[in-house]
Design a protein around this motif. Sequence first.
Motif, PDB file in Angstrom:
ATOM      1  N   THR A 168       0.891  -1.149   0.000  1.00 19.62           N
ATOM      2  CA  THR A 168       0.000   0.000   0.000  1.00 19.62           C
ATOM      3  C   THR A 168       0.931   1.201   0.000  1.00 19.62           C
TER       4      THR A 168
ATOM      5  N   TRP B  64     -12.355   8.028   0.298  1.00 23.35           N
ATOM      6  CA  TRP B  64     -11.809   6.664   0.284  1.00 23.35           C
ATOM      7  C   TRP B  64     -10.504   6.663  -0.509  1.00 23.35           C
ATOM      8  N   LEU B  65      -9.535   5.887  -0.069  1.00 21.31           N
ATOM      9  CA  LEU B  65      -8.216   5.774  -0.710  1.00 21.31           C
ATOM     10  C   LEU B  65      -7.409   7.079  -0.665  1.00 21.31           C
TER      11      LEU B  65
ATOM     12  N   ARG C  28      -7.474   6.030   4.626  1.00 21.63           N
ATOM     13  CA  ARG C  28      -8.850   5.522   4.518  1.00 21.63           C
ATOM     14  C   ARG C  28      -8.900   4.261   3.644  1.00 21.63           C
ATOM     15  N   VAL C  29      -8.592   3.163   4.276  1.00 19.20           N
ATOM     16  CA  VAL C  29      -8.734   1.839   3.657  1.00 19.20           C
ATOM     17  C   VAL C  29      -9.185   0.890   4.761  1.00 19.20           C
TER      18      VAL C  29
ATOM     19  N   TYR D   8      -9.182  -3.379   5.292  1.00 23.30           N
ATOM     20  CA  TYR D   8      -8.942  -4.710   4.746  1.00 23.30           C
ATOM     21  C   TYR D   8     -10.141  -5.631   4.984  1.00 23.30           C
TER      22      TYR D   8
ATOM     23  N   TRP E  76     -10.640   3.264   8.742  1.00 23.04           N
ATOM     24  CA  TRP E  76      -9.354   3.963   8.635  1.00 23.04           C
ATOM     25  C   TRP E  76      -8.267   3.127   9.304  1.00 23.04           C
TER      26      TRP E  76
ATOM     27  N   TYR F 237     -10.243  -9.884  -1.124  1.00 22.07           N
ATOM     28  CA  TYR F 237      -8.938  -9.231  -0.990  1.00 22.07           C
ATOM     29  C   TYR F 237      -7.881 -10.319  -0.888  1.00 22.07           C
TER      30      TYR F 237
ATOM     31  N   ASN G  22     -18.731  -1.635  -3.439  1.00 18.67           N
ATOM     32  CA  ASN G  22     -18.027  -0.850  -2.406  1.00 18.67           C
ATOM     33  C   ASN G  22     -18.880   0.288  -1.856  1.00 18.67           C
TER      34      ASN G  22
END
Length: 831
Positions: A549, A631-632, A648-649, A651, A657, A699, A824
């Motif tokens: 990331t 987001w992202l 802001r991700v 898993y 966050w 994921y 999403n």
Amino acid sequence: MKTHVKALVVGGGAIGTSIAYHLARAGWQDVMLLERDELTSGSTWHAAGLLPYFNMSYATTHIHDYSIKFYKTLEEETGLNAGFSVVGNLRMAQTDERMDEYMLYASTAETCGVPYEWMTPEQIKERWPLINTDDLKGAIYHPTDGYINPADVTMAMAKGARQRGVTIERKWQVDGYEWNGSAWLVTCTKMMDRGGNLVPTEEQIVITAEHVVTATGNHAQRTAQLLGIKIPAIPVEHQFIVTEPDPELVAYRENGGEEHPVIRDADAKWYVREERGGWILGPYELNAPARFEYGCPDSFRADLFPLDLDRIEEEYMSMIHRLPSSETVGLKDDFNGPICYTPDGNPLLGPAPGLRNMWLAEGFSFGITAAGGTGYYLAQMMVNGEAEIDMASLDPKRYGSWMTTEYAARKNEEAYEHVYILHHPDEERSACRPLKTAPAYDRQKALGAQFGAVNGWERPNYYAPEGFDDHAARSFRRGGWWQYAEQEAKAIRETAGLIDATAFAKLRVSGPGATAFLDWFTCNKLPKVGRINLTYALTSAGTTRTEYTIVREAEDSYYLVSAGAWQAYDHDYLRKAVEDKEAEFGRINVQDLTSQYGVFALAGPNARAILAELIRDADPETALSNKRFPWLSARDIELMMCPVKAIRVAYTGELGWELHHPIEMQNYLWDRLMAAGEKHGLKPVGARAQNWLRQEKSYRAFGTELGRDATPLEAGLNRFVDLDKDFYGKQAMLDTGIRAKCVTLLIDGPEGADPWGREALYAADGTRVGRLTSGGYSVHFEKSIGMGYVAPEHAEVGTQLKVKMFDQLFDAVVAEDSPYDPKNVTIRVDG
Ligand SMILES: Cc1cc2nc3c(=O)[nH]c(=O)nc-3n(C[C@H](O)[C@H](O)[C@H](O)COP(=O)(O)OP(=O)(O)OC[C@H]3O[C@@H](n4cnc5c(N)ncnc54)[C@H](O)[C@@H]3O)c2cc1C
């Protein structure tokens, strides 16, 4: 004697000899092997020669499988008979749980094409009547393996190597290594026998070698010192005893009785095989000590330690129970030798940390079994750049520089003791723990956290009520912990959860060359300042080497986050690439921030409301909105008095966050978050629930779906690959095409069990089409879930497949990618 070679292999045991043979077979013409004494004079000469297939690891099963097939061909090639007795291998079970273990193993074996059969106690008794089967539940039988003479197979490989042009020199000891920028200058000393000792002479030469492989067995600590690196390969004492002929066995065989297979009574922790009318008993007992922690003495040659019969009394008695005819038979011989171990029991095979063209092949505890496959796959890596299977699980860099001698020795003793334990997939081993703890460890423990160890870090797996016994909760089915992971997963989907992700590896890559370097090194577009991207560094073969990331902090400063378990493995690859490219791209600084930042992942529909209570901002109402914090994206925020790099991700696939914070403020932040979260239903959540949730979102995880045997395109990550730019491994990735495809499966599994990610996958017509790489339970779909690779024609959404679990086939269907919230919506929700 030659002084310039393409590859120098140091050590003439089974491992080094096989590597030299396979390098020549793979086409390298100038290969030399040096042995300080005689070939096989290390651990190889006193091995019992068993070739156990059984191994829960995909890579190791492939290695063993290759060896067994290869050894069968050696006689034809070399004219030397290595005494391969294909008697089969019978692994017995005294409990239903042991049968569960075998059934999980069998499914893995199927993914590698390893043959096996099931046997009932009655069938065992009928075939080998001397075995007492009264207390057995059954057994798994491998008809194609057996035992071999370790010295003879090594000599056959040596002959095969010589026939292919390898030079083998004995009585030469390697005493120094120096890298001159393009080759290794290896200082070697001529050794001689004097009065039964092996002593150095005055004669020294320097060999220039483009590549060096060390396969130095019990001398690994000396090799580590010479190279200035750490190698956690330290031997442990291992004994086996040989009995006098057993009259009942002799009579049985004289009457035409079939030779016994190698018998393994795993619950009694031993193996037994026939030896000249008697028995060999090899126990894996408790309390076998590590030896030579600080190096094997030069005077130790083909020597042994004294037998310690007291230590193996229990195993001896249980052999008599299993083979009652052995009760009155005396002992003929005994062997107590050093057997090299590593903290997880797997060898250290692959590039050495920090060094160029230096390959380690150390720490083999089943080196006779592994030698053939080790040579084959290591030669592929050295000659072609990559092996056809992912060798990451054996890579020497799975242990970082934090590893010490004390840690390695105690963990190696534990690994030895664990050879025959039940290999629960949810096992966590206890030696040398806790070692690396983040500040919130005590708080989490007080809340009932049951920890697992990741790269030495303690990380909560799940939280359970006081007095809960994690050990007793382990199972091949849904263990006692399952209900807690289910509650935690639901909390993230319904309210909020707080996950400790401090073990993540973190780097800052900055400087004038950083942007050009990362653009070349990774396959996705680099993010704009303040934004993040998921991206991959590839191997030369175009497969996935690391997942990152990347947060772009400034034009030429990037914060990289990767899997905690792979810190040294990832960093080594990146640092070597930086060294190679700095001249071209300009100065690149690499700073390891792993232990400076703690990480909490806050996720769930209430995550924003919890953060809103803590955030200090000129306009707190909008600080967490999609407009100011989409987001992202990443921002430096203040949560009361704690400065946080917030990303802001999530898993888990929920609004969330990641909160990267100064580690010294971790307890402060933990307390604030837990207090603010109380009225929002915040629950501390462990790694097991997170692992289930990420599968609902498809994921991929590094080490399971992502590795050196699949390209990002095969992994289905096309949206993270920018084909408009050039990046390392791009052409190889494109040339590879799509050999298999990563899919997510919803599974109607057996009652009370989920897959673990090692199971074989079948098409509806019963042909094997792939394997699972992850497995678990979906709280959203209320059924088992898994991810894995299948042949491309079976990857269409809606394809009906079967998963092999507990020796039965269960229905599974290929789901769309991200079956939970595919658009999403929840992750992007505004507020
Ligand atoms: C009692 C016992 C029973 C076992 N039974 C089995 C079994 O049934 N099946 C199985 O698969 N495994 C078994 N093993 C394990 C097996 O013996 C080892 O895994 C295997 O021999 C390891 O081979 P190696 O080539 O790595 O090491 P080694 O055989 O120890 O070879 C390393 C060589 O490197 C040389 N060397 C070291 N340093 C230098 C240097 N600086 N310069 C030049 N040469 C150097 C040494 O002299 C040595 O010959 C057993 C082990 C023991 C102790």
